[in-house]
Design an enzyme around this catalytic site. Sequence first.
Site, mmCIF file in Angstrom:
data_model
loop_
_atom_site.group_PDB
_atom_site.id
_atom_site.type_symbol
_atom_site.label_atom_id
_atom_site.label_comp_id
_atom_site.label_asym_id
_atom_site.label_seq_id
_atom_site.Cartn_x
_atom_site.Cartn_y
_atom_site.Cartn_z
ATOM 1 N N LYS A 1 33.303 -33.235 17.273
ATOM 2 C CA LYS A 1 32.007 -33.318 16.615
ATOM 3 C C LYS A 1 32.252 -33.178 15.121
ATOM 4 O O LYS A 1 33.287 -32.641 14.697
ATOM 5 C CB LYS A 1 31.107 -32.162 17.098
ATOM 6 C CG LYS A 1 29.636 -32.436 16.972
ATOM 7 C CD LYS A 1 29.068 -33.117 18.182
ATOM 8 C CE LYS A 1 27.597 -33.387 18.021
ATOM 9 N NZ LYS A 1 26.981 -33.969 19.203
ATOM 10 N N HIS B 1 12.315 -40.379 21.177
ATOM 11 C CA HIS B 1 13.140 -41.538 21.524
ATOM 12 C C HIS B 1 13.482 -41.573 23.007
ATOM 13 O O HIS B 1 13.480 -42.628 23.627
ATOM 14 C CB HIS B 1 14.442 -41.507 20.708
ATOM 15 C CG HIS B 1 14.226 -41.828 19.285
ATOM 16 N ND1 HIS B 1 13.906 -40.885 18.338
ATOM 17 C CD2 HIS B 1 14.269 -43.011 18.628
ATOM 18 C CE1 HIS B 1 13.767 -41.469 17.168
ATOM 19 N NE2 HIS B 1 13.982 -42.761 17.314
ATOM 20 N N VAL B 2 13.801 -40.407 23.580
ATOM 21 C CA VAL B 2 14.192 -40.374 24.990
ATOM 22 C C VAL B 2 12.964 -40.204 25.891
ATOM 23 O O VAL B 2 12.784 -40.951 26.862
ATOM 24 C CB VAL B 2 15.189 -39.225 25.269
ATOM 25 C CG1 VAL B 2 15.570 -39.191 26.744
ATOM 26 C CG2 VAL B 2 16.441 -39.374 24.418
HETATM 27 P P1 NAD Z 1 13.152 -37.062 19.110
HETATM 28 O O1 NAD Z 1 13.224 -36.238 17.866
HETATM 29 O O2 NAD Z 1 13.027 -38.535 18.998
HETATM 30 O O3 NAD Z 1 11.946 -36.545 20.032
HETATM 31 C C1 NAD Z 1 11.603 -35.214 20.208
HETATM 32 C C2 NAD Z 1 10.106 -35.174 20.438
HETATM 33 O O4 NAD Z 1 9.754 -33.853 20.811
HETATM 34 C C3 NAD Z 1 9.294 -35.541 19.210
HETATM 35 O O5 NAD Z 1 8.323 -36.519 19.549
HETATM 36 C C4 NAD Z 1 8.636 -34.209 18.829
HETATM 37 O O6 NAD Z 1 7.346 -34.363 18.234
HETATM 38 C C5 NAD Z 1 8.532 -33.527 20.169
HETATM 39 N N1 NAD Z 1 8.413 -32.071 20.106
HETATM 40 C C6 NAD Z 1 8.979 -31.202 19.242
HETATM 41 N N2 NAD Z 1 8.611 -29.945 19.545
HETATM 42 C C7 NAD Z 1 7.812 -30.026 20.634
HETATM 43 C C8 NAD Z 1 7.129 -29.070 21.414
HETATM 44 N N3 NAD Z 1 7.170 -27.749 21.148
HETATM 45 N N4 NAD Z 1 6.387 -29.496 22.456
HETATM 46 C C9 NAD Z 1 6.310 -30.818 22.751
HETATM 47 N N5 NAD Z 1 6.933 -31.769 22.034
HETATM 48 C C10 NAD Z 1 7.675 -31.375 20.989
HETATM 49 O O7 NAD Z 1 14.434 -36.655 19.958
HETATM 50 P P2 NAD Z 1 15.117 -37.487 21.130
HETATM 51 O O8 NAD Z 1 16.185 -38.349 20.584
HETATM 52 O O9 NAD Z 1 14.067 -38.073 22.000
HETATM 53 O O10 NAD Z 1 15.855 -36.301 21.922
HETATM 54 C C11 NAD Z 1 15.115 -35.388 22.709
HETATM 55 C C12 NAD Z 1 16.047 -34.285 23.201
HETATM 56 O O11 NAD Z 1 17.117 -34.866 23.949
HETATM 57 C C13 NAD Z 1 16.729 -33.484 22.081
HETATM 58 O O12 NAD Z 1 16.926 -32.162 22.522
HETATM 59 C C14 NAD Z 1 18.081 -34.167 21.929
HETATM 60 O O13 NAD Z 1 19.046 -33.302 21.390
HETATM 61 C C15 NAD Z 1 18.376 -34.518 23.373
HETATM 62 N N6 NAD Z 1 19.310 -35.634 23.520
HETATM 63 C C16 NAD Z 1 19.014 -36.855 23.022
HETATM 64 C C17 NAD Z 1 19.910 -37.916 23.181
HETATM 65 C C18 NAD Z 1 19.592 -39.277 22.649
HETATM 66 O O14 NAD Z 1 20.283 -40.244 23.045
HETATM 67 N N7 NAD Z 1 18.595 -39.441 21.794
HETATM 68 C C19 NAD Z 1 21.116 -37.719 23.887
HETATM 69 C C20 NAD Z 1 21.399 -36.447 24.427
HETATM 70 C C21 NAD Z 1 20.477 -35.421 24.227
#
Ligand code: NAD
Length: 362
Positions: free
Chosen positions: A80, A181-182
């Site tokens: 990382k 995003h996810v």
């Molecule tokens: P993102 O930032 O696009 O989405 C996160 C969402 O959560 C946002 O819409 C935000 O408004 C919402 N949020 C924040 N606090 C909140 C709360 N208290 N209650 C409800 N909603 C809340 O992030 P992402 O890329 O979708 O990733 C989501 C999670 O998955 C993260 O923990 C990330 O580390 C993990 N992750 C993502 C990937 C990836 O490919 N994007 C891969 C592995 C792990």
Amino acid sequence: MPVFGAKSFDNHETVVFCHDRESGLKAIIAVHDTTLGPALGGCRMWPYASEKEALDDVLRLSRGMTYKSAISGINHGGGKSVVIGDSRTDKTDALFEALGRFVNDQSGQYIVAEDVGTSVPDMEIVRRTTRHVAGIAEGGVGDPSPATAWGVFHGIRAAARHKLGRDDLKDVKVAVQGLGHVGFILCQHLAEAGAKLVVSDLNDDAVRSAQQKFGATACSADAIYGQDVDVFAPCALGAVVNDDTLAQIKAQVIAGSANNQLAEDRHGQALADRGILYAPDYVINAGGIIAISHEGAKYDKQEAFDHVAGIYETLDRIFIRSAADGQPPNEIADRMAEERIAKIRADRAEGPTTTKRMAASA
Ligand code: NAD
């Protein structure tokens, strides 16, 4: 500030402190273990309050990548990098070009990709100075989120099979926390499979969109834990399984994309004690890294996504062993990852000795 003596050091192979005078880059690259292959892991950009905080974070994340790759069956080690800075104000081309030069100095033992605070366009800049970069749009995965969501969907199916006795998800009630995003793409897969959705997000537009597109029911951020659902899918924050939320959770399954869902390791056992099946976060959210591991001369999206869907089988094996050994799935996942690495190390250690013995007896 001790490095070898840091609690998070945990036998790292390489830790490189990077400073570039011209661009002002301050970064740390950590390579935890390359037994399975070159270390693969994202670059996080974050305004760390101290260098110690940055070091602890990169070491912890890098070690986590070793386990994620090992359990996912991909031939990469764990690494990382972190850039100390504010991703909203401190990004420059020169900064990412300098980062690329430092990555290049690692001779391919560390492959960088995007992470929190960095993006696909940032990695395109990094590529100007190194070819050891993944997750780029051209000829690669680009944004890994669709692959991650695909993996989480199949992970939920595997958990549903073990806990609910079926994996088709029709009319299964799922609470999705976070529609980023996810989470949003996950909702789409779940809706297509006939699941009934309850959603929460701090972003009202995302919630409205999920209501319109997927017929989801909205609830407040605090109310998501206590929903009367079959599956709770955390897709926003870490540490959502903690002493406060444990008492509220009614779901029989916890399976979502968020990193570090357990506030402490002991919460894995606490979930098992309550009869809640937990899909270990680094197993179910490995879709992005699995897809990225397919990047190369010819990236075949279908092949990569089929591999991602294999998260179903990986979780299946973890749940079966967890039930047989009476240990929670998060501990079983760690054991299985460690066993894969130990086996390859042992095979390698045996190789030259066997050759030597054969040579001696010839
Ligand atoms: P993102 O930032 O696009 O989405 C996160 C969402 O959560 C946002 O819409 C935000 O408004 C919402 N949020 C924040 N606090 C909140 C709360 N208290 N209650 C409800 N909603 C809340 O992030 P992402 O890329 O979708 O990733 C989501 C999670 O998955 C993260 O923990 C990330 O580390 C993990 N992750 C993502 C990937 C990836 O490919 N994007 C891969 C592995 C792990």
